[in-house]
Design a protein around this motif. Structure first.
Motif, short mmCIF file in Angstrom:
data_model
loop_
_atom_site.label_atom_id
_atom_site.label_comp_id
_atom_site.label_asym_id
_atom_site.label_seq_id
_atom_site.Cartn_x
_atom_site.Cartn_y
_atom_site.Cartn_z
N LYS A 1 0.91 -1.15 -0.12
CA LYS A 1 -0.10 0.01 0.04
C LYS A 1 0.84 1.19 0.03
CE LYS A 1 -3.98 -2.19 1.32
NZ LYS A 1 -5.16 -2.25 0.36
N PRO A 2 0.38 2.24 -0.54
CA PRO A 2 1.11 3.48 -0.54
C PRO A 2 1.42 3.90 1.19
CG PRO A 2 -0.56 3.79 -2.06
CD PRO A 2 -0.81 2.36 -1.35
N PHE A 3 2.38 4.51 1.58
CA PHE A 3 2.26 5.04 2.81
C PHE A 3 1.27 5.65 3.43
CE2 PHE A 3 3.78 8.02 5.94
CZ PHE A 3 4.29 7.29 7.19
N ARG A 4 0.91 6.69 2.86
CA ARG A 4 -0.45 7.61 3.16
C ARG A 4 -1.49 6.81 3.72
NH1 ARG A 4 1.02 11.28 6.04
NH2 ARG A 4 2.73 11.85 5.31
N GLU A 5 -2.04 5.75 2.57
CA GLU A 5 -3.16 4.93 2.88
C GLU A 5 -2.98 4.05 3.97
OE1 GLU A 5 -5.40 1.21 0.49
OE2 GLU A 5 -4.28 2.81 -0.63
N ALA A 6 -1.70 3.48 4.29
CA ALA A 6 -1.52 2.63 5.21
C ALA A 6 -1.45 3.27 6.77
CB ALA A 6 -0.03 1.88 5.25
N MET A 7 -1.09 4.61 6.81
CA MET A 7 -1.02 5.28 7.71
C MET A 7 -2.38 5.82 8.05
SD MET A 7 0.98 6.53 9.96
CE MET A 7 0.44 7.16 11.41
N GLN A 8 -3.29 6.00 7.29
CA GLN A 8 -4.70 6.41 7.53
C GLN A 8 -5.35 5.30 8.10
OE1 GLN A 8 -5.92 9.50 7.17
NE2 GLN A 8 -7.48 8.51 8.31
N MET A 9 -4.99 3.91 7.54
CA MET A 9 -5.75 2.55 8.03
C MET A 9 -5.43 2.56 9.60
SD MET A 9 -5.21 0.13 4.79
CE MET A 9 -5.88 -1.25 5.39
N ALA A 10 -4.23 2.92 9.90
CA ALA A 10 -3.72 2.56 11.37
C ALA A 10 -4.35 3.71 12.06
CB ALA A 10 -2.16 2.81 11.40
N ILE A 11 -4.57 5.03 11.87
CA ILE A 11 -5.27 5.98 12.53
C ILE A 11 -6.71 5.46 12.62
CG2 ILE A 11 -6.08 8.17 12.23
CD1 ILE A 11 -3.33 9.07 11.00
N ASP A 12 -7.23 4.96 11.50
CA ASP A 12 -8.87 4.47 11.63
C ASP A 12 -8.98 3.20 12.70
OD1 ASP A 12 -9.17 6.48 9.66
OD2 ASP A 12 -9.40 4.87 7.98
N ALA A 13 -7.77 2.58 12.69
CA ALA A 13 -8.19 1.35 13.76
C ALA A 13 -7.43 2.00 15.25
CB ALA A 13 -7.17 0.41 13.23
N ASN A 14 -7.14 3.11 15.12
CA ASN A 14 -6.73 3.82 16.68
C ASN A 14 -5.60 3.14 17.03
OD1 ASN A 14 -6.87 5.46 18.48
ND2 ASN A 14 -8.27 4.86 19.83
N MET A 15 -4.68 2.68 16.17
CA MET A 15 -3.52 1.86 16.34
C MET A 15 -2.42 2.83 15.82
SD MET A 15 -4.38 -1.92 16.18
CE MET A 15 -5.29 -2.57 17.54
N ASP A 16 -1.07 2.26 15.87
CA ASP A 16 0.05 2.72 15.27
C ASP A 16 0.74 1.82 14.18
OD1 ASP A 16 0.79 4.58 17.39
OD2 ASP A 16 1.04 3.06 18.73
N LEU A 17 1.49 2.70 13.19
CA LEU A 17 1.97 1.79 12.31
C LEU A 17 3.34 1.67 12.52
CD1 LEU A 17 1.23 0.82 9.52
CD2 LEU A 17 2.26 3.09 8.52
N VAL A 18 3.92 0.55 12.58
CA VAL A 18 5.31 0.07 13.03
C VAL A 18 5.93 -0.57 11.92
CG1 VAL A 18 6.56 -0.94 14.91
CG2 VAL A 18 4.35 0.10 15.60
N ASN A 19 7.20 -0.18 11.73
CA ASN A 19 8.09 -0.61 10.78
C ASN A 19 8.94 -1.74 11.59
OD1 ASN A 19 9.95 -1.21 8.69
ND2 ASN A 19 10.45 1.00 8.16
N VAL A 20 8.42 -3.14 10.94
CA VAL A 20 8.97 -4.22 11.73
C VAL A 20 10.14 -4.90 10.86
CG1 VAL A 20 6.86 -5.07 12.99
CG2 VAL A 20 7.21 -5.72 10.74
N ALA A 21 10.31 -4.77 9.41
CA ALA A 21 11.45 -4.97 8.72
C ALA A 21 11.78 -3.96 7.79
CB ALA A 21 10.92 -6.41 7.96
#
Length: 165
Positions: free
Chosen positions: A23-43
């Protein structure tokens, strides 16, 4: 994590571990915000980087709890030292030998030393025999980590308890 991620596209993993694809970064970030969670870079080294939607605070808390539990379960191995003399009497030897066995039983390493005074150093072979006798008598409960070796006016041998796996 979140805004610190510097990638145009990320491979996204959902909160329950499901693959959501690239996914594009902005879309991924928005999905995390919608879920009331954080976007964490694991790899971060992957192409594209793998990011996961998770509650970072809860994740850190769980991680610290695991580390604390691991620390609680680990055994700190001490190095105990038992001194012998080159002209030691049998009863004194038995007393010191019992200490060696006790320390090994507690899971500690034991440094057995024979100290030489004055001209005793000329008969270092006597000290060697004493340490070899100790090693032979405790061979079933320990391993010799360092063979008897003369260092200055002392002959030193290190014994480590056998791992009971």
């Amino acid at each position: 994590m979140n805004e610190e991620i510097r990638a145009k596209e990320v491979r996204l993993v959902g909160a329950e571990g499901e693959q959501l694809g690239i996914k594009p970064f902005r879309e991924a970030m928005q999905m995390a915000i919608d879920a009331n969670m954080d976007l964490v870079n694991v790899a971060p080294q992957a192409k594209p980087p793998v990011c996961r939607i998770m509650d970072y605070g809860k994740f850190r808390y769980e991680q610290q709890k695991k580390e604390k539990e691991a620390r609680k379960n680990q055994k700190i191995v001490d190095l105990k030292e038992v001194w012998f003399r080159s002209n030691i009497e049998e009863h004194d030897y038995q007393t010191k030998f019992r200490n060696v066995v006790k320390f090994l039983g507690e899971g500690d390493k034991v440094k057995c030393s024979v100290r030489f005074r004055g001209r005793e150093i000329a008969h270092a072979n006597i000290g060697q025999k004493i340490l070899e006798r100790v090693a032979k008598e405790v061979a079933d409960i320990c391993v010799v980590e360092r063979v008897p070796k003369l260092e200055g006016r002392a002959m030193i041998m290190i014994l480590a308890p056998k791992q009971s796996h």
